[in-house]
Design a protein around this motif. Structure first.
Motif, mmCIF file in Angstrom:
data_model
loop_
_atom_site.group_PDB
_atom_site.id
_atom_site.type_symbol
_atom_site.label_atom_id
_atom_site.label_comp_id
_atom_site.label_asym_id
_atom_site.label_seq_id
_atom_site.Cartn_x
_atom_site.Cartn_y
_atom_site.Cartn_z
ATOM 1 N N ILE A 49 0.864 -1.177 0.000
ATOM 2 C CA ILE A 49 0.000 0.000 0.000
ATOM 3 C C ILE A 49 0.901 1.228 0.000
ATOM 4 O O ILE A 49 1.894 1.276 0.729
ATOM 5 N N ALA A 50 0.567 2.214 -0.834
ATOM 6 C CA ALA A 50 1.362 3.438 -0.892
ATOM 7 C C ALA A 50 1.473 4.055 0.501
ATOM 8 O O ALA A 50 0.516 4.037 1.274
ATOM 9 N N GLN A 51 2.625 4.581 0.809
ATOM 10 C CA GLN A 51 2.902 5.075 2.161
ATOM 11 C C GLN A 51 1.908 6.138 2.601
ATOM 12 O O GLN A 51 1.477 6.161 3.752
ATOM 13 N N ASN A 52 1.521 7.018 1.699
ATOM 14 C CA ASN A 52 0.601 8.088 2.073
ATOM 15 C C ASN A 52 -0.841 7.616 2.188
ATOM 16 O O ASN A 52 -1.726 8.396 2.540
ATOM 17 N N HIS A 53 -1.107 6.338 1.912
ATOM 18 C CA HIS A 53 -2.460 5.785 2.059
ATOM 19 C C HIS A 53 -2.502 4.665 3.095
ATOM 20 O O HIS A 53 -3.506 3.968 3.200
ATOM 21 N N GLN A 54 -1.447 4.486 3.855
ATOM 22 C CA GLN A 54 -1.435 3.451 4.881
ATOM 23 C C GLN A 54 -2.198 3.915 6.117
ATOM 24 O O GLN A 54 -2.425 5.103 6.328
ATOM 25 N N ILE A 55 -2.622 2.919 6.918
ATOM 26 C CA ILE A 55 -3.402 3.152 8.147
ATOM 27 C C ILE A 55 -4.713 3.877 7.825
ATOM 28 O O ILE A 55 -5.168 4.732 8.585
ATOM 29 N N LYS A 56 -5.297 3.566 6.695
ATOM 30 C CA LYS A 56 -6.591 4.141 6.314
ATOM 31 C C LYS A 56 -7.598 3.054 5.972
ATOM 32 O O LYS A 56 -8.711 3.361 5.549
ATOM 33 N N GLY A 57 -7.222 1.794 6.124
ATOM 34 C CA GLY A 57 -8.144 0.705 5.825
ATOM 35 C C GLY A 57 -8.033 0.162 4.415
ATOM 36 O O GLY A 57 -8.734 -0.778 4.055
ATOM 37 N N PHE A 58 -7.139 0.742 3.602
ATOM 38 C CA PHE A 58 -7.010 0.271 2.222
ATOM 39 C C PHE A 58 -6.436 -1.141 2.163
ATOM 40 O O PHE A 58 -6.814 -1.935 1.300
ATOM 41 N N GLY A 59 -5.524 -1.465 3.076
ATOM 42 C CA GLY A 59 -4.952 -2.807 3.090
ATOM 43 C C GLY A 59 -5.995 -3.861 3.396
ATOM 44 O O GLY A 59 -6.022 -4.927 2.770
ATOM 45 N N THR A 60 -6.874 -3.570 4.336
ATOM 46 C CA THR A 60 -7.960 -4.498 4.671
ATOM 47 C C THR A 60 -8.916 -4.656 3.506
ATOM 48 O O THR A 60 -9.344 -5.761 3.169
ATOM 49 N N ARG A 61 -9.253 -3.538 2.872
ATOM 50 C CA ARG A 61 -10.179 -3.603 1.732
ATOM 51 C C ARG A 61 -9.571 -4.405 0.579
ATOM 52 O O ARG A 61 -10.264 -5.201 -0.062
ATOM 53 N N LEU A 62 -8.285 -4.211 0.350
ATOM 54 C CA LEU A 62 -7.618 -4.958 -0.719
ATOM 55 C C LEU A 62 -7.638 -6.447 -0.430
ATOM 56 O O LEU A 62 -7.928 -7.264 -1.316
ATOM 57 N N MET A 63 -7.354 -6.845 0.808
ATOM 58 C CA MET A 63 -7.367 -8.252 1.173
ATOM 59 C C MET A 63 -8.778 -8.841 1.082
ATOM 60 O O MET A 63 -8.960 -9.979 0.652
ATOM 61 N N ASN A 64 -9.789 -8.060 1.467
ATOM 62 C CA ASN A 64 -11.171 -8.544 1.371
ATOM 63 C C ASN A 64 -11.565 -8.808 -0.077
ATOM 64 O O ASN A 64 -12.238 -9.802 -0.385
ATOM 65 N N HIS A 65 -11.156 -7.932 -0.982
ATOM 66 C CA HIS A 65 -11.462 -8.150 -2.399
ATOM 67 C C HIS A 65 -10.699 -9.363 -2.930
ATOM 68 O O HIS A 65 -11.225 -10.112 -3.771
ATOM 69 N N LEU A 66 -9.482 -9.574 -2.438
ATOM 70 C CA LEU A 66 -8.738 -10.757 -2.853
ATOM 71 C C LEU A 66 -9.451 -12.027 -2.400
ATOM 72 O O LEU A 66 -9.595 -12.985 -3.178
ATOM 73 N N LYS A 67 -9.915 -12.049 -1.170
ATOM 74 C CA LYS A 67 -10.630 -13.232 -0.662
ATOM 75 C C LYS A 67 -11.893 -13.492 -1.467
ATOM 76 O O LYS A 67 -12.223 -14.646 -1.770
ATOM 77 N N GLN A 68 -12.606 -12.429 -1.810
ATOM 78 C CA GLN A 68 -13.826 -12.602 -2.594
ATOM 79 C C GLN A 68 -13.493 -13.124 -3.993
ATOM 80 O O GLN A 68 -14.227 -13.947 -4.548
ATOM 81 N N THR A 69 -12.399 -12.654 -4.559
ATOM 82 C CA THR A 69 -11.962 -13.142 -5.868
ATOM 83 C C THR A 69 -11.600 -14.613 -5.811
ATOM 84 O O THR A 69 -11.968 -15.400 -6.698
ATOM 85 N N LEU A 70 -10.895 -15.020 -4.758
ATOM 86 C CA LEU A 70 -10.500 -16.423 -4.617
ATOM 87 C C LEU A 70 -11.722 -17.318 -4.428
ATOM 88 O O LEU A 70 -11.746 -18.456 -4.919
ATOM 89 N N LYS A 71 -12.731 -16.818 -3.744
ATOM 90 C CA LYS A 71 -13.962 -17.605 -3.586
ATOM 91 C C LYS A 71 -14.583 -17.920 -4.938
ATOM 92 O O LYS A 71 -15.048 -19.040 -5.176
ATOM 93 N N ARG A 72 -14.599 -16.939 -5.820
ATOM 94 C CA ARG A 72 -15.169 -17.160 -7.158
ATOM 95 C C ARG A 72 -14.341 -18.172 -7.946
ATOM 96 O O ARG A 72 -14.862 -18.821 -8.858
ATOM 97 N N MET A 73 -13.059 -18.313 -7.583
ATOM 98 C CA MET A 73 -12.188 -19.281 -8.247
ATOM 99 C C MET A 73 -12.231 -20.654 -7.570
ATOM 100 O O MET A 73 -11.574 -21.589 -8.022
ATOM 101 N N GLY A 74 -13.003 -20.759 -6.470
ATOM 102 C CA GLY A 74 -13.094 -22.022 -5.762
ATOM 103 C C GLY A 74 -11.885 -22.304 -4.884
ATOM 104 O O GLY A 74 -11.585 -23.462 -4.593
#
Length: 243
Positions: A49-74
């Motif tokens: 995550i870009a340094q100026n966007h850290q500690i804003k929840g972007f890392g969590t949101r990115l991981m959540n989208h990754l998990k949702q993507t993996l679910k669609r892939m089984g």
């Protein structure tokens, strides 16, 4: 057209301010992963995550989208090698340290999983224990054979990094990670309803009319034995006379 031009001219400063407030942030980070659908896992190779966007929840949101993507892939398991600076982040995303499989210096501790008819049945976690199987069943996901992950197809499917920590997470089938807040709200409401059916903690109890002294040992819900053992002047509270 004339009135439009006058209007835009008179509000140019306020429009500029609004544009700055809602200006798109652009790319704030990214994740690179290698999926292995036939092995039921994906490896997170790189996440930043870009340094100026850290500690804003972007890392969590990115991981959540990754998990949702993996679910669609089984895919229902994620593994990664995290350096010391990333362990806390991955732990907050539901990852667990697996030094029982590969220790901090890269020694492989995983053992070969059980076999059936000479073939790996894919139901037992190599190097894991009954806790792994129970967690897989609880989350509703198939088991992951760590031995196959590390040793399969000649030299394994992942690269082992010395000085990094192996971490592992499961993806829960019935959770929509892109609407996680609503999922937690719904589950909290359901949990409170279940508790109310079996708990008497919300049952109103009769108060005491005595104006002078309260004996805590006779209050419903407090053990008389515990009060007697720890009795002191603190348990004798003087109350003003009620009018």
């Amino acid at each position: 057209n004339g009135s439009s031009s006058t209007s835009s001219s008179s509000t140019s400063s306020s429009s500029s301010s609004a544009t700055q407030e809602h200006e798109p942030i652009g790319v704030f980070g990214g994740v690179s992963f290698r999926p292995f659908p036939e092995r039921n896992f994906a490896e997170v190779v790189f996440l930043a995550i870009a340094q100026n966007h850290q500690i804003k929840g972007f890392g969590t949101r990115l991981m959540n989208h990754l998990k949702q993507t993996l679910k669609r892939m089984g895919i229902y398991h994620i593994i990664t090698f995290a350096d010391n600076n990333a362990i806390d982040y991955f732990a907050k995303q539901g990852f667990a340290v697996r030094t029982d499989l590969i220790d901090e210096v890269g020694n492989i501790l995983v053992t070969k999983s059980k076999e059936k008819n000479g073939q790996n049945n894919g139901d037992d976690d190599g190097g894991g224990d009954d806790g792994d199987d129970n967690m897989d069943a609880f989350y509703g996901c198939d088991g992951l054979d760590f031995y196959d992950v590390i040793y399969g197809e000649n030299k394994g499917y992942i690269k082992i990094y010395n000085g990094a920590t192996l971490m592992h997470a499961r993806v829960i089938k019935h959770v929509n990670y892109c609407q996680l807040n609503q999922h937690l709200i719904d589950n909290r409401k359901l949990m409170l309803e279940k508790i109310a059916q079996i708990s008497d903690s919300v049952v109103p109890r009769q108060g005491f009319a005595t104006p002078h002294q309260i004996d805590l040992s006779v209050i419903p819900g407090i053990s008389a034995d515990d009060i007697k053992n720890a009795r002191s002047n603190l348990f004798a509270v003087e109350r003003p006379t009620q009018i």
